[in-house]
Design a protein around this motif. Structure first.
Motif, PDB file in Angstrom:
ATOM      1  N   THR A  15       0.830  -1.202   0.000  1.00  9.50           N
ATOM      2  CA  THR A  15       0.000   0.000   0.000  1.00  9.50           C
ATOM      3  C   THR A  15       0.862   1.249   0.000  1.00  9.50           C
ATOM      4  O   THR A  15       0.565   2.235  -0.682  1.00  9.50           O
ATOM      5  CB  THR A  15      -0.928   0.003   1.226  1.00  9.50           C
ATOM      6  N   ASN A  16       1.941   1.224   0.769  1.00 10.11           N
ATOM      7  CA  ASN A  16       2.846   2.381   0.816  1.00 10.11           C
ATOM      8  C   ASN A  16       3.432   2.685  -0.556  1.00 10.11           C
ATOM      9  O   ASN A  16       3.559   3.857  -0.946  1.00 10.11           O
ATOM     10  CB  ASN A  16       3.983   2.125   1.802  1.00 10.11           C
ATOM     11  N   GLN A  17       3.781   1.644  -1.289  1.00 12.05           N
ATOM     12  CA  GLN A  17       4.338   1.857  -2.618  1.00 12.05           C
ATOM     13  C   GLN A  17       3.307   2.472  -3.564  1.00 12.05           C
ATOM     14  O   GLN A  17       3.620   3.378  -4.337  1.00 12.05           O
ATOM     15  CB  GLN A  17       4.861   0.530  -3.180  1.00 12.05           C
ATOM     16  N   LEU A  18       2.076   1.977  -3.498  1.00 13.63           N
ATOM     17  CA  LEU A  18       1.027   2.528  -4.351  1.00 13.63           C
ATOM     18  C   LEU A  18       0.771   3.993  -4.011  1.00 13.63           C
ATOM     19  O   LEU A  18       0.622   4.836  -4.902  1.00 13.63           O
ATOM     20  CB  LEU A  18      -0.263   1.722  -4.196  1.00 13.63           C
ATOM     21  N   VAL A  19       0.721   4.297  -2.727  1.00  8.58           N
ATOM     22  CA  VAL A  19       0.524   5.686  -2.292  1.00  8.58           C
ATOM     23  C   VAL A  19       1.671   6.555  -2.798  1.00  8.58           C
ATOM     24  O   VAL A  19       1.449   7.652  -3.328  1.00  8.58           O
ATOM     25  CB  VAL A  19       0.418   5.773  -0.762  1.00  8.58           C
ATOM     26  N   PHE A  20       2.884   6.082  -2.646  1.00  8.42           N
ATOM     27  CA  PHE A  20       4.051   6.864  -3.049  1.00  8.42           C
ATOM     28  C   PHE A  20       4.027   7.161  -4.548  1.00  8.42           C
ATOM     29  O   PHE A  20       4.196   8.319  -4.973  1.00  8.42           O
ATOM     30  CB  PHE A  20       5.336   6.133  -2.685  1.00  8.42           C
ATOM     31  N   PHE A  21       3.833   6.132  -5.369  1.00  6.81           N
ATOM     32  CA  PHE A  21       3.872   6.324  -6.823  1.00  6.81           C
ATOM     33  C   PHE A  21       2.704   7.196  -7.305  1.00  6.81           C
ATOM     34  O   PHE A  21       2.870   8.036  -8.200  1.00  6.81           O
ATOM     35  CB  PHE A  21       3.864   4.977  -7.542  1.00  6.81           C
ATOM     36  N   THR A  22       1.524   7.002  -6.702  1.00  6.09           N
ATOM     37  CA  THR A  22       0.376   7.831  -7.081  1.00  6.09           C
ATOM     38  C   THR A  22       0.618   9.288  -6.698  1.00  6.09           C
ATOM     39  O   THR A  22       0.292  10.209  -7.456  1.00  6.09           O
ATOM     40  CB  THR A  22      -0.914   7.323  -6.426  1.00  6.09           C
ATOM     41  N   CYS A  23       1.174   9.496  -5.525  1.00 11.17           N
ATOM     42  CA  CYS A  23       1.463  10.864  -5.075  1.00 11.17           C
ATOM     43  C   CYS A  23       2.508  11.531  -5.950  1.00 11.17           C
ATOM     44  O   CYS A  23       2.446  12.753  -6.183  1.00 11.17           O
ATOM     45  CB  CYS A  23       1.902  10.860  -3.619  1.00 11.17           C
ATOM     46  N   CYS A  24       3.465  10.748  -6.432  1.00 10.87           N
ATOM     47  CA  CYS A  24       4.452  11.296  -7.367  1.00 10.87           C
ATOM     48  C   CYS A  24       3.756  11.798  -8.628  1.00 10.87           C
ATOM     49  O   CYS A  24       4.074  12.884  -9.149  1.00 10.87           O
ATOM     50  CB  CYS A  24       5.487  10.235  -7.737  1.00 10.87           C
ATOM     51  N   TYR A  25       2.792  11.031  -9.112  1.00 13.59           N
ATOM     52  CA  TYR A  25       2.048  11.428 -10.316  1.00 13.59           C
ATOM     53  C   TYR A  25       1.231  12.694 -10.064  1.00 13.59           C
ATOM     54  O   TYR A  25       1.250  13.632 -10.870  1.00 13.59           O
ATOM     55  CB  TYR A  25       1.140  10.277 -10.750  1.00 13.59           C
ATOM     56  N   VAL A  26       0.528  12.720  -8.938  1.00 12.91           N
ATOM     57  CA  VAL A  26      -0.312  13.874  -8.627  1.00 12.91           C
ATOM     58  C   VAL A  26       0.532  15.123  -8.378  1.00 12.91           C
ATOM     59  O   VAL A  26       0.250  16.208  -8.906  1.00 12.91           O
ATOM     60  CB  VAL A  26      -1.202  13.586  -7.402  1.00 12.91           C
ATOM     61  N   ALA A  27       1.589  14.983  -7.571  1.00 18.59           N
ATOM     62  CA  ALA A  27       2.384  16.143  -7.167  1.00 18.59           C
ATOM     63  C   ALA A  27       3.286  16.668  -8.275  1.00 18.59           C
ATOM     64  O   ALA A  27       3.459  17.891  -8.417  1.00 18.59           O
ATOM     65  CB  ALA A  27       3.217  15.795  -5.936  1.00 18.59           C
ATOM     66  N   LEU A  28       3.860  15.768  -9.074  1.00 11.94           N
ATOM     67  CA  LEU A  28       4.876  16.186 -10.037  1.00 11.94           C
ATOM     68  C   LEU A  28       4.356  16.335 -11.462  1.00 11.94           C
ATOM     69  O   LEU A  28       4.989  17.015 -12.270  1.00 11.94           O
ATOM     70  CB  LEU A  28       6.043  15.197 -10.012  1.00 11.94           C
ATOM     71  N   ILE A  29       3.227  15.710 -11.781  1.00  6.49           N
ATOM     72  CA  ILE A  29       2.658  15.823 -13.126  1.00  6.49           C
ATOM     73  C   ILE A  29       1.391  16.681 -13.113  1.00  6.49           C
ATOM     74  O   ILE A  29       1.308  17.699 -13.801  1.00  6.49           O
ATOM     75  CB  ILE A  29       2.341  14.432 -13.715  1.00  6.49           C
ATOM     76  N   LEU A  30       0.401  16.271 -12.325  1.00  8.89           N
ATOM     77  CA  LEU A  30      -0.871  16.985 -12.326  1.00  8.89           C
ATOM     78  C   LEU A  30      -0.776  18.340 -11.629  1.00  8.89           C
ATOM     79  O   LEU A  30      -1.696  19.154 -11.735  1.00  8.89           O
ATOM     80  CB  LEU A  30      -1.961  16.126 -11.675  1.00  8.89           C
ATOM     81  N   ASN A  31       0.310  18.595 -10.925  1.00  7.96           N
ATOM     82  CA  ASN A  31       0.536  19.905 -10.304  1.00  7.96           C
ATOM     83  C   ASN A  31       1.545  20.743 -11.076  1.00  7.96           C
ATOM     84  O   ASN A  31       2.087  21.715 -10.535  1.00  7.96           O
ATOM     85  CB  ASN A  31       1.007  19.738  -8.856  1.00  7.96           C
ATOM     86  N   TRP A  75      -9.200  -1.513   2.074  1.00  9.26           N
ATOM     87  CA  TRP A  75     -10.046  -1.426   0.885  1.00  9.26           C
ATOM     88  C   TRP A  75     -10.359  -0.004   0.421  1.00  9.26           C
ATOM     89  O   TRP A  75     -10.790   0.203  -0.706  1.00  9.26           O
ATOM     90  CB  TRP A  75     -11.355  -2.180   1.128  1.00  9.26           C
ATOM     91  N   ILE A  76     -10.143   0.999   1.285  1.00 11.60           N
ATOM     92  CA  ILE A  76     -10.447   2.373   0.854  1.00 11.60           C
ATOM     93  C   ILE A  76      -9.271   3.039   0.139  1.00 11.60           C
ATOM     94  O   ILE A  76      -9.412   4.137  -0.408  1.00 11.60           O
ATOM     95  CB  ILE A  76     -10.875   3.258   2.048  1.00 11.60           C
ATOM     96  N   THR A  77      -8.115   2.368   0.113  1.00 13.06           N
ATOM     97  CA  THR A  77      -6.923   2.977  -0.480  1.00 13.06           C
ATOM     98  C   THR A  77      -7.124   3.300  -1.955  1.00 13.06           C
ATOM     99  O   THR A  77      -6.936   4.444  -2.392  1.00 13.06           O
ATOM    100  CB  THR A  77      -5.708   2.045  -0.329  1.00 13.06           C
ATOM    101  N   LYS A  78      -7.498   2.293  -2.731  1.00  8.98           N
ATOM    102  CA  LYS A  78      -7.659   2.506  -4.167  1.00  8.98           C
ATOM    103  C   LYS A  78      -8.761   3.520  -4.505  1.00  8.98           C
ATOM    104  O   LYS A  78      -8.532   4.411  -5.342  1.00  8.98           O
ATOM    105  CB  LYS A  78      -7.921   1.174  -4.873  1.00  8.98           C
ATOM    106  N   PRO A  79      -9.962   3.416  -3.912  1.00  7.66           N
ATOM    107  CA  PRO A  79     -10.991   4.414  -4.228  1.00  7.66           C
ATOM    108  C   PRO A  79     -10.554   5.845  -3.952  1.00  7.66           C
ATOM    109  O   PRO A  79     -10.814   6.746  -4.766  1.00  7.66           O
ATOM    110  CB  PRO A  79     -12.169   4.002  -3.325  1.00  7.66           C
ATOM    111  N   ILE A  80      -9.872   6.053  -2.818  1.00  7.04           N
ATOM    112  CA  ILE A  80      -9.419   7.411  -2.488  1.00  7.04           C
ATOM    113  C   ILE A  80      -8.397   7.904  -3.502  1.00  7.04           C
ATOM    114  O   ILE A  80      -8.460   9.055  -3.975  1.00  7.04           O
ATOM    115  CB  ILE A  80      -8.821   7.446  -1.065  1.00  7.04           C
ATOM    116  N   LEU A  81      -7.452   7.061  -3.867  1.00  7.68           N
ATOM    117  CA  LEU A  81      -6.423   7.458  -4.825  1.00  7.68           C
ATOM    118  C   LEU A  81      -7.016   7.704  -6.205  1.00  7.68           C
ATOM    119  O   LEU A  81      -6.620   8.640  -6.906  1.00  7.68           O
ATOM    120  CB  LEU A  81      -5.335   6.380  -4.896  1.00  7.68           C
ATOM    121  N   ILE A  82      -7.975   6.866  -6.614  1.00  9.80           N
ATOM    122  CA  ILE A  82      -8.612   7.038  -7.927  1.00  9.80           C
ATOM    123  C   ILE A  82      -9.404   8.341  -7.971  1.00  9.80           C
ATOM    124  O   ILE A  82      -9.335   9.095  -8.956  1.00  9.80           O
ATOM    125  CB  ILE A  82      -9.517   5.834  -8.245  1.00  9.80           C
TER     126      ILE A  82
END
Length: 562
Positions: A15-31, A75-82
């Motif tokens: 879960t930590n890895q998924l959070v990290f990689f998703t946050c990289c996308y949000v912070a560095l690309i979508l921002n 189970w709430i990890t993926k919905p929140i990230l999506i």
């Protein structure tokens, strides 16, 4: 794409890895809009710290990881990230395509937008963009497999990730506190570009204010306003509420293209230095009719007290609000008779979703032919120059300036095409105004009725200047294209309350939507304790008898404008 999806389905991560990689996308690309704008601010400083600049994306990433980790569990990890990715991709598109900022005002505009207006933003470019930056990453997040540890171990690893992120935040904050404080203090608008957290904060405040706050007790500003005129003739004022018209595109105000070729022949007075209350309809319309000023405007208060239309109606005038703007009077017309233009395709002026503003002329004519009161106020709410589908606001025979932009993804048109399209909407608005004036002139001649017209737009529009399109930017840093709006006045020769030569001389004075409340009362000769003579821009050009009969000794403001 199939191979990529198959790879992610077979990939198992924590879960930590998924959070990290998703946050990289949000912070560095979508921002990227935030990072680019902040980088430009920092590098424009005379002596900026290179390490401070390098710390910016790391600081943003660490904050993003901290926030997302709090809600990342089982189970709430993926919905929140999506949800985060979907929201961020939509904001990303709006920001890089139109220069929009998703603050409180933009959230309000989005909620109050009807289906037809929302669909006007949908085009092939927007769909492809959303699929690439929103749907594809979300599908990959959904497809990847997560490995879960026992509850306590999972909690401990999450706390470690949060702790590490906070350590980075505090370390960078400690090392570069003065730099961040200085840039933030001098560039407060930058925070509006942080995706998606500014929008989430604004959404929370909007929901709280509109759905979980008790309504205020309705406030009566004046229980007994009256209309006092010297003449025994009937009086009709038509107020035309414009949409998205900017003052600099009016040839009446010096623009180099003939966008006012109709009204300039009819002796209108153009107020060249008028400024709006807001940069969106949701703020400007209720604000301009309210007794509140821009500085103390609050929608809850404005909708819980009498407005100018209410007072004119209570004074004995017949008030009719006719809307070609999807019924969007923003609460102003709640207590008067309203009429919505039917967009049925059987009307040659309509396409099933929108109607050209000429559709306002028929119900106006009907009303003028059946006057029932001595005093009548008719408000015509235009669709005007509402974007991004500017090309849908004028018929083909009124397409004066070409080539124009026949598409909604206006950022992909040339600057000249876009300006021509917008100028066509202004020229068409001018044509409709001239038709209204002609109808009022005919009424004055045939029926011995005093008539007048007041036109004013709710806000302006950006047409790609400095990469900004449309409207709705926070007022504090909105460009003048969005805040300087046109105002036009006309009256027939029998109307003696105002000296038009005087008005032409004073029309360059700085006025705002704050003056509209008193302007309307003045034009309608309403005697009310809510009238402030010092806020009436027409007072200098009003006859002494008109001033005397409409001025109340205990008025709110006794200072006469010099």
């Amino acid at each position: 794409m199939k191979n990529l999806l198959r790879y992610f389905k077979n990939l198992t991560i924590t879960t930590n890895q998924l959070v990290f990689f998703t946050c990289c996308y949000v912070a560095l690309i979508l921002n990227l809009p935030f990072l680019v704008k902040t980088t430009n601010v920092i590098t424009s400083l005379d002596n900026y710290n290179g390490l401070f600049l390098l710390s910016l994306p790391i600081f943003l990433l660490s904050i993003t990881i901290t926030l997302q980790s709090i809600l990342a569990f089982r189970w709430i990890t993926k919905p929140i990230l999506i949800i985060t990715v979907i929201c961020s991709s939509l904001i990303f598109y709006g920001t890089i395509s139109y220069g929009l900022v998703f603050d409180y005002g933009m959230v309000q505009n989005t909620v109050e937008t009807d289906t037809a207006e929302a669909l006007s933003y949908v085009n092939l470019h927007a769909i492809l963009f959303f699929i690439l930056f929103g749907i594809v990453p979300s599908v990959l997040i959904y497809a990847v497999q997560l490995s879960y540890k026992p509850f306590l171990n999972e909690l401990l690893t999450r706390l470690k990730l949060i702790a590490m992120s906070l350590c980075v935040v505090f370390l960078i904050g400690g090392l570069f506190y003065s730099n961040y404080a200085s840039v933030g203090r001098n560039n407060k608008a930058l925070i509006g570009y942080i995706t998606p957290y500014k929008m989430l904060d604004a959404s929370y405040k909007f929901v709280r204010n509109h759905y979980f706050t008790s309504p205020l007790k309705f406030k009566v500003l004046d229980t007994s306003p009256t209309i006092v005129r010297d003449s025994n003739r009937k009086h009709v004022t038509v107020m035309v509420l414009g949409e998205t018209a900017r003052a600099e595109s009016f040839s009446l105000n010096g623009y180099n293209k003939p966008t006012n070729q109709y009204t300039e022949k009819q002796g209108v007075v153009s107020f060249t230095n008028m400024h709006s209350c807001g940069t969106a309809t949701a703020v400007s319309v209720p604000c301009m009719f309210s007794r509140l000023s821009k500085q103390n405007y609050d929608k809850r208060i404005a909708t819980s007290q009498q407005n100018a239309v209410d007072l004119i109606h209570l004074a004995g005038a017949d008030v009719l609000w006719i809307s070609n703007n999807n019924g969007s009077c923003k609460g102003v017309c709640t207590r008067v008779i309203t009429q919505q233009i039917d967009t049925n395709k059987l009307n040659p002026l309509c396409d099933g979703e929108y109607c050209y503003d000429e559709a306002l002329l028929a119900p106006l004519r009907t009303k003028l032919d059946h006057l029932t009161h001595e005093n009548t106020l008719i408000v015509l709410h235009m669709i005007g120059s509402h974007g991004p589908t500017y090309f849908k606001r004028y018929p083909i025979e009124k397409r004066l300036f070409t080539p124009d932009c026949q598409r909604s993804d206006i950022q992909n048109c040339s600057q000249q095409q876009l300006i021509n399209t917008y100028d066509n909407t202004i020229a068409y608005t001018d044509f409709v105004l001239s038709q209204v004036i002609s109808g009022l002139s005919e009424l004055a001649e045939q029926e011995d009725v005093e008539t007048s017209l007041l036109y004013i737009s709710d806000h302006g529009e950006s047409l790609g200047e400095n990469g900004i399109y449309l409207h709705g930017l926070p007022y504090s840093f909105a460009p003048e294209e969005q805040t300087r709006v046109p105002m036009i006045y006309w009256n027939d020769p029998m109307q003696t309350d105002f000296n038009l030569n005087c008005l032409n001389t004073s029309a360059k004075a700085h006025i705002t939507h704050d003056n509209i409340f008193d302007t309307l009362l003045s034009i309608m000769s309403v005697r009310s304790t809510a009238y402030r003579i010092g806020s009436d821009p027409f007072i200098q050009c009003k006859s002494q008898s008109a001033i005397a009969r409409t001025t109340v000794p205990n008025r709110l403001d006794t200072e006469i404008v010099n």
